[in-house]
Scaffold this active site. Structure first.
Site, PDB file in Angstrom:
ATOM      1  N   GLU A   1      70.781   7.926  10.173  1.00  0.00           N
ATOM      2  CA  GLU A   1      71.997   7.120   9.995  1.00  0.00           C
ATOM      3  C   GLU A   1      72.941   7.328  11.165  1.00  0.00           C
ATOM      4  O   GLU A   1      73.166   8.467  11.599  1.00  0.00           O
ATOM      5  CB  GLU A   1      72.681   7.532   8.686  1.00  0.00           C
ATOM      6  CG  GLU A   1      73.318   6.383   7.962  1.00  0.00           C
ATOM      7  CD  GLU A   1      72.294   5.368   7.458  1.00  0.00           C
ATOM      8  OE1 GLU A   1      72.176   4.297   8.102  1.00  0.00           O
ATOM      9  OE2 GLU A   1      71.643   5.632   6.447  1.00  0.00           O
TER      10      GLU A   1
ATOM     11  N   THR B   1      72.397   6.859  14.084  1.00  0.00           N
ATOM     12  CA  THR B   1      71.657   7.238  15.287  1.00  0.00           C
ATOM     13  C   THR B   1      71.316   6.031  16.145  1.00  0.00           C
ATOM     14  O   THR B   1      71.020   6.181  17.328  1.00  0.00           O
ATOM     15  CB  THR B   1      70.352   7.961  14.905  1.00  0.00           C
ATOM     16  OG1 THR B   1      69.681   7.207  13.887  1.00  0.00           O
ATOM     17  CG2 THR B   1      70.633   9.366  14.384  1.00  0.00           C
ATOM     18  N   ASP B   2      71.352   4.832  15.574  1.00  0.00           N
ATOM     19  CA  ASP B   2      70.870   3.672  16.333  1.00  0.00           C
ATOM     20  C   ASP B   2      71.749   3.364  17.531  1.00  0.00           C
ATOM     21  O   ASP B   2      71.258   3.130  18.631  1.00  0.00           O
ATOM     22  CB  ASP B   2      70.664   2.448  15.438  1.00  0.00           C
ATOM     23  CG  ASP B   2      71.902   2.010  14.671  1.00  0.00           C
ATOM     24  OD1 ASP B   2      72.900   2.777  14.623  1.00  0.00           O
ATOM     25  OD2 ASP B   2      71.878   0.899  14.103  1.00  0.00           O
TER      26      ASP B   2
ATOM     27  N   SER C   1      78.350 -21.451   1.933  1.00  0.00           N
ATOM     28  CA  SER C   1      77.981 -20.222   1.238  1.00  0.00           C
ATOM     29  C   SER C   1      77.827 -20.550  -0.242  1.00  0.00           C
ATOM     30  O   SER C   1      78.820 -20.804  -0.939  1.00  0.00           O
ATOM     31  CB  SER C   1      79.049 -19.147   1.430  1.00  0.00           C
ATOM     32  OG  SER C   1      78.802 -18.061   0.558  1.00  0.00           O
TER      33      SER C   1
ATOM     34  N   ALA D   1      77.079  -2.944  -0.300  1.00  0.00           N
ATOM     35  CA  ALA D   1      76.264  -1.863  -0.841  1.00  0.00           C
ATOM     36  C   ALA D   1      75.513  -1.102   0.241  1.00  0.00           C
ATOM     37  O   ALA D   1      74.769  -0.174  -0.048  1.00  0.00           O
ATOM     38  CB  ALA D   1      75.271  -2.425  -1.864  1.00  0.00           C
TER      39      ALA D   1
ATOM     40  N   LEU E   1      73.222  -2.471   2.254  1.00  0.00           N
ATOM     41  CA  LEU E   1      71.861  -3.003   2.361  1.00  0.00           C
ATOM     42  C   LEU E   1      71.749  -4.051   3.464  1.00  0.00           C
ATOM     43  O   LEU E   1      70.757  -4.758   3.559  1.00  0.00           O
ATOM     44  CB  LEU E   1      71.419  -3.603   1.028  1.00  0.00           C
ATOM     45  CG  LEU E   1      71.473  -2.652  -0.175  1.00  0.00           C
ATOM     46  CD1 LEU E   1      70.932  -3.340  -1.425  1.00  0.00           C
ATOM     47  CD2 LEU E   1      70.698  -1.387   0.101  1.00  0.00           C
TER      48      LEU E   1
ATOM     49  N   SER F   1      74.798  -8.592   6.017  1.00  0.00           N
ATOM     50  CA  SER F   1      75.241  -9.308   7.221  1.00  0.00           C
ATOM     51  C   SER F   1      74.082  -9.520   8.184  1.00  0.00           C
ATOM     52  O   SER F   1      73.923 -10.604   8.749  1.00  0.00           O
ATOM     53  CB  SER F   1      76.375  -8.552   7.908  1.00  0.00           C
ATOM     54  OG  SER F   1      75.968  -7.247   8.280  1.00  0.00           O
TER      55      SER F   1
ATOM     56  N   ASP G   1      69.635  -2.657  11.786  1.00  0.00           N
ATOM     57  CA  ASP G   1      69.658  -3.575  10.645  1.00  0.00           C
ATOM     58  C   ASP G   1      68.942  -4.881  10.961  1.00  0.00           C
ATOM     59  O   ASP G   1      68.147  -5.379  10.165  1.00  0.00           O
ATOM     60  CB  ASP G   1      71.102  -3.856  10.222  1.00  0.00           C
ATOM     61  CG  ASP G   1      71.808  -2.605   9.726  1.00  0.00           C
ATOM     62  OD1 ASP G   1      71.129  -1.586   9.493  1.00  0.00           O
ATOM     63  OD2 ASP G   1      73.041  -2.646   9.588  1.00  0.00           O
TER      64      ASP G   1
ATOM     65  N   TYR H   1      84.351   2.987  11.607  1.00  0.00           N
ATOM     66  CA  TYR H   1      82.998   2.843  12.154  1.00  0.00           C
ATOM     67  C   TYR H   1      83.047   2.846  13.683  1.00  0.00           C
ATOM     68  O   TYR H   1      82.335   3.603  14.343  1.00  0.00           O
ATOM     69  CB  TYR H   1      82.353   1.549  11.630  1.00  0.00           C
ATOM     70  CG  TYR H   1      80.954   1.320  12.146  1.00  0.00           C
ATOM     71  CD1 TYR H   1      79.853   1.762  11.419  1.00  0.00           C
ATOM     72  CD2 TYR H   1      80.731   0.669  13.346  1.00  0.00           C
ATOM     73  CE1 TYR H   1      78.560   1.562  11.891  1.00  0.00           C
ATOM     74  CE2 TYR H   1      79.447   0.460  13.829  1.00  0.00           C
ATOM     75  CZ  TYR H   1      78.363   0.908  13.091  1.00  0.00           C
ATOM     76  OH  TYR H   1      77.086   0.712  13.564  1.00  0.00           O
TER      77      TYR H   1
END
Length: 394
Positions: free
Chosen positions: A33, A35-36, A67, A121, A123, A126, A170, A220
């Site tokens: 996590e 690390t990307d 949407s 969540a 996952l 986006s 992602d 972030y």
């Protein structure tokens, strides 16, 4: 939610049938996590929480977006692409803008999308939105862009239109997922390797903290800046250190006195997490799920204490899972400050696990967490069987 649902909504909104239908999965990350964007290692998999798209060229000069889940619309002229006040639309418009920047002649198109990837969540809803549209436009415009380039298109869309300086994981996971496999990505070389993971023999169970997070918030991007600050310090002594991927724990410790304490802890977590990913993959190859799970718990501790991106709800979920019968490992997953924990659980213990973790969480926070059992699936693809030739609008 299904492809047919968005296809029906597409015809209702735009008055013509025959859109291209595409599915784009969310992802889990077993370990690795934050690390990307430090050019390290990650171990994600695409999962059966997916976004569906119906997309068609409309023969005009407007991008018309719907949407389905939010019952909201946004329209922008192709030759006046810009960020809007409609945040969900920016993820899609950013993809269109990236294609334009790569010299692709973009024509007007219509898009309806919706799905069952829980927002907030962790996952990567986006990334699924970005990758699904990028794939659809590549198909409709016959631009024949390779998947890795599409991942970069989607990543840059998030950087420039959503304001999130995310790494590539992602988008890579959504596009490169393989049924029944996790995939280790080297975020520097972009080499990747698949490892079999049987979700019938070991279930992936997600527990949602219910705390909504926005990766666009300052925390972030601040973590990324702190890592870059650490690299600058190390480069004074080790010019070969271009990112924390290149750093060793011994190098960090040798120059700890030069670091702000917080920056040091951020860097220590990243260096240790990269090592954990490699060790966890070795455990997978040995079919040592107990060993793999220990690396997950260690990852959570680092995210909680050194990287400081956890929250009380996530910590409570990980703590409740630790030591339960049949639980191999648990940790927070995603950018942090909310979202889910990921848990590896023996199939025969899943029901008891869910009850015990939910009861412990409810006793502390007064509510039961949402939980999801997930399967590992393939990456972004056209929906076969429901897809028909892309139509031209009025």
């Amino acid at each position: 939610m299904s492809a047919q649902t968005v296809a029906t909504a597409f015809q209702r909104h735009f008055g013509y049938a025959a859109p291209l239908l595409v599915r784009a999965p969310g992802r889990v990350n077993l370990i690795g996590e934050h690390t990307d964007y430090n050019l390290g290692y990650v171990l994600p998999a695409a999962i059966d929480k997916e976004i569906y798209f119906a997309v068609g060229l409309n023969g005009g000069h407007e991008i018309r977006l719907v949407s389905h889940d939010l019952n909201d619309c946004c329209t922008v002229a192709v030759d006046q692409l810009h960020r809007t006040d409609t945040q969900w639309a920016n993820y899609l418009l950013g993809v269109a803008a990236q294609l334009q920047q790569r010299g692709i002649v973009l024509t007007g198109f219509d898009c309806v999308f919706g799905g069952n990837v829980p927002v907030g969540a962790g996952l990567s809803s986006s990334a699924a939105v970005e990758c699904g549209l990028a794939f659809a436009l590549d198909q409709l415009l016959a631009t024949h862009i390779d998947k890795m380039t599409l991942a970069h298109v989607a990543q840059k869309a998030e950087h420039e239109y959503a304001g999130v300086m995310c790494g590539l994981m992602d988008q890579f996971a959504s596009l490169f997922g393989r049924d029944g496999h996790v995939v280790r990505l080297d975020c520097r070389s972009l080499d990747y390797e698949y490892f079999p993971f049987d979700t019938q023999a070991c279930r992936i169970v997600l527990c949602n903290s219910g705390v909504k997070h926005s990766l666009a918030d300052s925390e972030y991007n601040k973590r990324r800046q702190e890592c870059e600050q650490g690299v600058r310090i190390l480069q004074q002594h080790y010019p070969e250190v271009q990112s924390l991927r290149d750093a060793t724990l011994a190098q960090l410790q040798a120059h700890q006195a030069e670091f702000d304490e917080v920056v040091y802890r951020r860097c220590r977590y990243i260096v240790e997490e990269n090592t954990r990913v490699l060790q966890a993959c070795e455990a997978l190859q040995r079919q040592d799920l107990v060993g793999f799970g220990q690396f997950m718990h260690a990852s959570h501790a680092g995210l909680r204490d050194d990287y400081q991106v956890s929250c009380p709800e996530l910590d409570a979920l990980e703590e409740a899972a630790r030591g339960l019968p049949g639980v191999y490992g648990a940790r927070m997953m995603g950018g942090g400050f909310g979202g889910c924990t990921i848990n590896l659980v023996a199939p025969e213990q899943v029901e008891a696990f869910l009850e015990q973790v939910s009861a412990a969480f409810e006793a502390r926070f007064g509510r039961r967490p949402d939980t999801y059992q997930t399967s590992i699936v393939g990456g972004v693809s056209q929906v076969v069987g429901e897809q028909v030739t892309a139509g031209i609008g009025q």
